[in-house]
Design a protein around this motif. Structure first.
Motif, PDB file in Angstrom:
ATOM      1  N   LEU A   1      15.558 122.386 -22.716  1.00 39.89           N
ATOM      2  CA  LEU A   1      16.368 122.292 -23.932  1.00 39.89           C
ATOM      3  C   LEU A   1      17.391 123.408 -24.008  1.00 39.89           C
ATOM      4  CD1 LEU A   1      13.841 121.252 -26.740  1.00 39.89           C
ATOM      5  CD2 LEU A   1      15.842 119.998 -25.970  1.00 39.89           C
TER       6      LEU A   1
ATOM      7  N   ARG B   1      17.714 118.591 -31.792  1.00 36.17           N
ATOM      8  CA  ARG B   1      17.375 119.629 -30.822  1.00 36.17           C
ATOM      9  C   ARG B   1      16.741 120.839 -31.493  1.00 36.17           C
ATOM     10  NH1 ARG B   1      19.567 124.200 -29.117  1.00 36.17           N
ATOM     11  NH2 ARG B   1      19.284 124.852 -26.934  1.00 36.17           N
TER      12      ARG B   1
ATOM     13  N   GLN C   1      13.274 115.192 -30.016  1.00 40.31           N
ATOM     14  CA  GLN C   1      14.289 114.971 -28.992  1.00 40.31           C
ATOM     15  C   GLN C   1      14.777 113.527 -29.012  1.00 40.31           C
ATOM     16  OE1 GLN C   1      12.080 117.198 -25.549  1.00 40.31           O
ATOM     17  NE2 GLN C   1      14.216 116.998 -24.945  1.00 40.31           N
TER      18      GLN C   1
END
Length: 317
Positions: free
Chosen positions: A316, A289, A284
């Motif tokens: 997320l 991602r 992150q």
């Protein structure tokens, strides 16, 4: 001939020596998962071997079987009431279970912990482990249950007299309770250096450095540790953890956690799902991602109830 052969095999098996208590203790201290079976083998041969029985309780606690460990420890006190180490392991087993109890039961159990430790020291005043546990009791218990920094300091002084290195770690804990972080850190540093720069006291020192956000010092500690033990999973994990928490050198953090995941684990090192969570945090930080999601999914594949990973994945998504 077949019958004779069977008897010959049985005789040879009986003649093969099993693990010794010293070997089992070394395995336990090294975090070797075989320690449990080694202790069981000793107790099958020598059911009255009290030191092996105490080690078995410690193994059960280390493996997370705290309720069974407490039950076993209570029986040992009945069986060996005049062995100080038995009362010490009973106190530690109570402490391992206390967080699973209701508030009223915790108060009763706290009194039992203190009583067991005091009994251990009545039987053997030189038992450093009992003094360390009593010191932690005084620091953690509320005043109504006998908590006292001054009483902890008295134990630290006794520990220092019996074992100067562990005594400095005891000093560090008391100084921290007195809100003297600089002095506490200096005591931890001395304890770590005098214990050889690796091992349990150095791990505690490293965690204190991280708690105080002294990232470069913590990083240097574990990098130096790896120069002495290149395959130490605990040190690799800590470097990854420092990277995840501080945001520093993500490439080294990913390398460290990957090495941790590939190495054989001690029973007392962090679990693999924790490493995957830290990897997700580093990804992150790097803005990757997809890699973070993959790491969290791997953590949850190991432990579907890992709440911290579940929450991180939800954020997320």
């Amino acid at each position: 001939m077949i019958v004779a052969g069977v008897f010959l095999v049985a005789s040879l098996a009986a003649a093969v020596p099993g693990p010794t208590l010293s070997e089992a203790r070394q395995a336990f201290e090294a975090g070797d998962p075989r320690a449990g079976s080694m202790v069981e083998a000793i107790l099958r041969r020598q059911p009255e071997q009290v030191d092996a029985a105490v080690l078995q309780v410690r193994w059960m606690m280390a493996a997370g079987n705290t309720a069974a460990a407490l039950e076993r420890a209570e029986k040992l006190v009945e069986q060996f009431p005049r062995h100080a180490s038995v009362h010490l392991v009973l106190a530690d087993a109570y402490a391992a279970e206390i967080n699973h109890m209701g508030r009223f039961q915790q108060m009763r159990t706290a009194a039992r912990i203190r009583s067991a430790l005091e009994r251990a020291l009545d039987l053997d005043p030189r038992l450093v482990g009992a003094r360390e546990s009593l010191l932690m009791y005084y620091l953690q218990a509320p005043w109504i249950a006998g908590g006292s920094i001054d009483a902890a300091a008295e134990q630290a002084e006794e520990i220092r007299r019996l074992d100067p290195v562990r005594g400095r770690a005891a000093d560090a804990r008391v100084l921290d309770a007195r809100e003297q972080p600089a002095e506490s850190l200096a005591a931890w540093k001395e304890a770590c250096e005098r214990s050889g720069g690796i091992g349990g006291l150095c791990l505690e020192y490293g965690l204190v450095l991280q708690k105080q956000a002294r990232w470069s010092q913590a990083w240097a500690l574990f990098e130096a540790w790896l120069l002495k033990r290149p395959d130490d999973a605990a040190a690799w994990y800590q470097i990854g953890r420092i990277s995840a928490l501080s945001g520093g050198d993500p490439a080294r953090g990913i390398e460290a956690l990957s090495r941790f995941l590939a190495l054989p684990k001690r029973f007392d090192t962090p679990r693999a799902e924790h490493a995957w969570l830290r990897l997700a945090e580093i990804h992150q930080t790097r803005g990757d991602r997809s890699a973070a999601v993959d790491a969290l999914q791997r953590a949850l594949a190991i432990d579907p109830d890992y709440q911290e990973a579940r929450e991180a994945l939800a954020r997320l998504r």
